[in-house]
Design a protein around this motif. Structure first.
Motif, short mmCIF file in Angstrom:
data_model
loop_
_atom_site.label_atom_id
_atom_site.label_comp_id
_atom_site.label_asym_id
_atom_site.label_seq_id
_atom_site.Cartn_x
_atom_site.Cartn_y
_atom_site.Cartn_z
N PRO A 63 -23.03 -10.32 4.77
CA PRO A 63 -24.76 -11.30 4.96
C PRO A 63 -25.74 -10.42 5.34
O PRO A 63 -25.65 -9.20 4.80
CB PRO A 63 -24.61 -10.83 6.79
CG PRO A 63 -22.51 -10.87 7.02
CD PRO A 63 -22.13 -9.95 5.68
N ASN A 64 -26.50 -10.75 4.89
CA ASN A 64 -28.07 -10.16 4.58
C ASN A 64 -27.88 -9.51 3.26
O ASN A 64 -29.61 -9.22 3.21
CB ASN A 64 -28.62 -9.03 5.45
CG ASN A 64 -28.60 -9.48 7.30
OD1 ASN A 64 -28.94 -10.94 7.80
ND2 ASN A 64 -27.14 -8.66 7.75
N LEU A 65 -27.26 -9.70 2.34
CA LEU A 65 -27.04 -9.91 1.32
C LEU A 65 -27.90 -10.87 0.64
O LEU A 65 -27.01 -11.87 0.02
CB LEU A 65 -26.73 -8.95 0.72
CG LEU A 65 -26.36 -8.72 -1.19
CD1 LEU A 65 -27.36 -7.99 -1.10
CD2 LEU A 65 -24.80 -7.43 -1.44
N TRP A 66 -28.25 -11.44 -0.74
CA TRP A 66 -29.03 -12.24 -1.80
C TRP A 66 -29.06 -11.58 -2.91
O TRP A 66 -29.29 -10.93 -3.27
CB TRP A 66 -29.82 -13.06 -1.06
CG TRP A 66 -29.93 -13.42 -0.06
CD1 TRP A 66 -29.08 -15.05 0.32
CD2 TRP A 66 -30.21 -13.59 1.79
NE1 TRP A 66 -29.73 -15.13 1.61
CE2 TRP A 66 -30.17 -14.45 2.49
CE3 TRP A 66 -30.75 -11.89 1.55
CZ2 TRP A 66 -30.59 -13.61 3.60
CZ3 TRP A 66 -31.18 -11.47 3.03
CH2 TRP A 66 -30.94 -12.52 4.00
N CYS A 67 -28.45 -12.86 -3.81
CA CYS A 67 -28.74 -12.27 -5.09
C CYS A 67 -29.42 -13.34 -6.38
O CYS A 67 -29.24 -14.45 -6.60
CB CYS A 67 -27.61 -12.21 -5.94
SG CYS A 67 -27.36 -11.34 -7.63
N PRO A 93 -26.74 -16.54 -1.12
CA PRO A 93 -26.15 -15.88 -0.59
C PRO A 93 -25.13 -14.70 -1.02
O PRO A 93 -23.94 -15.80 -1.63
CB PRO A 93 -26.11 -16.31 0.55
CG PRO A 93 -25.40 -17.85 0.17
CD PRO A 93 -26.16 -17.91 -0.96
N VAL A 94 -24.55 -13.24 -0.98
CA VAL A 94 -23.21 -12.72 -1.43
C VAL A 94 -22.01 -13.24 -0.31
O VAL A 94 -22.64 -12.49 0.24
CB VAL A 94 -24.06 -11.49 -2.07
CG1 VAL A 94 -22.44 -10.71 -2.04
CG2 VAL A 94 -24.61 -11.32 -3.40
N GLU A 95 -21.20 -13.23 -0.94
CA GLU A 95 -20.02 -13.84 0.02
C GLU A 95 -19.43 -12.34 0.29
O GLU A 95 -19.48 -11.39 -0.27
CB GLU A 95 -18.87 -14.68 -0.52
CG GLU A 95 -19.00 -15.63 -0.78
CD GLU A 95 -17.73 -16.81 -1.44
OE1 GLU A 95 -17.05 -16.04 -1.70
OE2 GLU A 95 -17.70 -18.03 -1.86
#
Length: 360
Positions: A180-184, A175-177
């Motif tokens: 929310p709702n964004l992953w890498c 997860p991207v700090e």
């Protein structure tokens, strides 16, 4: 030097030798219920009403809204604040979500045209407006991973372990700090050797597509793949795994060179490996309106590709360049900047094309 002396020790007023009496004004600490205003910075407000002779921009009370005075604030600061709130997803407009997951490769074999910047900021914009987005960093340089604040050490697990060692992609997504709702799915320098290692593997062109099977189509709305500046096996894997190709084009003459080769490669992959593949979007980046060349390049691209080209022009922006050094996208680093607003508008165009493009 102007000096003041008491006019009367008991009346609380002061008189200037140059300007005469100055009435005293009492100030009281006004409590605020705004959770974003700290107690240390609570505003001071005069007991008396604001006089008509004082500019509203210099009023000591910074809390009231424009409706308190029956006017609308239209200053550069107000406009920037409104833009920042819109970029952060606090506007009234609701962006549509695609009927099924859109997998988009951001590709151009020319370096320095804004592939990584476009991938990161469009992904962040979509996530800020209610979409579930995953960024797959397929570039050995790992710039998208850096821009999204991913830790990259020699021991880090990355997309390399998915392509070469068949590790589950779901276990690699982080997860991207702040968003929310964004992953890498990050990249490390190990990926530089993947081109050679993939040669001897079975189904080497479709290993990324097989990795995406770990996700059900209803779990994600968008998967954006940041491709390396080449047309090797990594880029081929990306094109086999997706249905759409997004091409960032820098508004300079050299950016047009080699574009034909990229389109030919897309056609080759489409005819031999992925019949569903198509160029769906072209983004004009690094636009400088002060130069005639930038306008000519933009006009040439639009005349050739038509509706594939987004209406939004992404300008050159110092803030866009600064953001990765803080491990952020420009959408969180400076959401009111021209670059952030442009990428938000570009992402909005892509989102509203969602249902028209999917299933083309």
């Amino acid at each position: 030097m102007n000096s003041f002396v008491p006019q009367n020790p008991t009346d609380g007023a002061y008189v200037s030798r140059e300007t005469g009496p100055v009435p005293a004004v009492e100030f009281s600490l006004r409590a605020t219920s705004d959770p974003y205003v700290s107690r240390e910075t609570s505003q001071w407000q005069g007991d008396a009403a604001v006089s008509e002779g004082v500019s509203r921009e210099t009023d000591v009370d910074i809390a009231p809204s424009s409706s308190d005075y029956g006017v609308e604030f239209d200053t550069p600061i107000a406009r920037a604040a409104r833009a920042a709130m819109t970029v952060r997803g606090h506007g009234e407009e609701v962006w549509p979500r695609p009927e099924r997951c859109r997998v988009i490769s951001v590709a151009n074999q020319k370096g320095g045209v804004g592939k990584t910047t476009t991938t990161v900021n469009i992904a962040a914009s979509l996530a800020m407006h209610g979409n579930r987005v995953m960024v797959v960093d397929l570039d050995p340089q790992g710039n998208a991973s850096t821009a999204l604040g991913m830790e990259r050490t020699p021991e880090s697990r990355s997309v390399y372990h998915c392509l070469v060692e068949d590790e589950d992609l779901r276990s690699l997504a982080r997860p991207v700090e702040q968003i929310p709702n964004l992953w890498c799915v990050p990249a490390t320098i190990d990926l530089a050797g993947a081109e050679i290692e993939l040669v001897s593997l079975v189904a080497r062109e479709s290993r990324l597509k097989r990795a995406f099977a770990a996700y059900d189509e209803s779990e994600l709305d968008y998967i954006l793949i940041d491709c390396p500046p080449s047309l090797g096996l990594l880029t081929v894997n990306a094109m086999v795994a997706c249905e759409e190709v997004l091409i960032p084009i820098q508004c300079e003459y050299y950016a047009l060179e080699g574009l034909g080769q990229l389109l030919r490669n897309v056609e080759l992959v489409k005819s031999h490996l992925n019949p569903a593949l198509a160029v769906s979007t072209i983004v004009l980046t690094m636009y400088d309106g002060r130069t005639r060349l930038a306008s000519q390049v933009a006009d040439e691209v639009r005349s050739h590709f038509g509706d594939l080209v987004l209406k939004t022009l992404v300008p050159r922006s110092v803030r866009v360049s600064e953001a990765p050094s803080y491990g952020q996208s420009v959408m969180t680093y400076d959401p009111g900047s021209t670059g952030a607003v442009a990428y938000m508008q570009a992402a909005r165009e892509i989102a509203f094309r969602a249902n028209a493009v999917v299933g083309h």
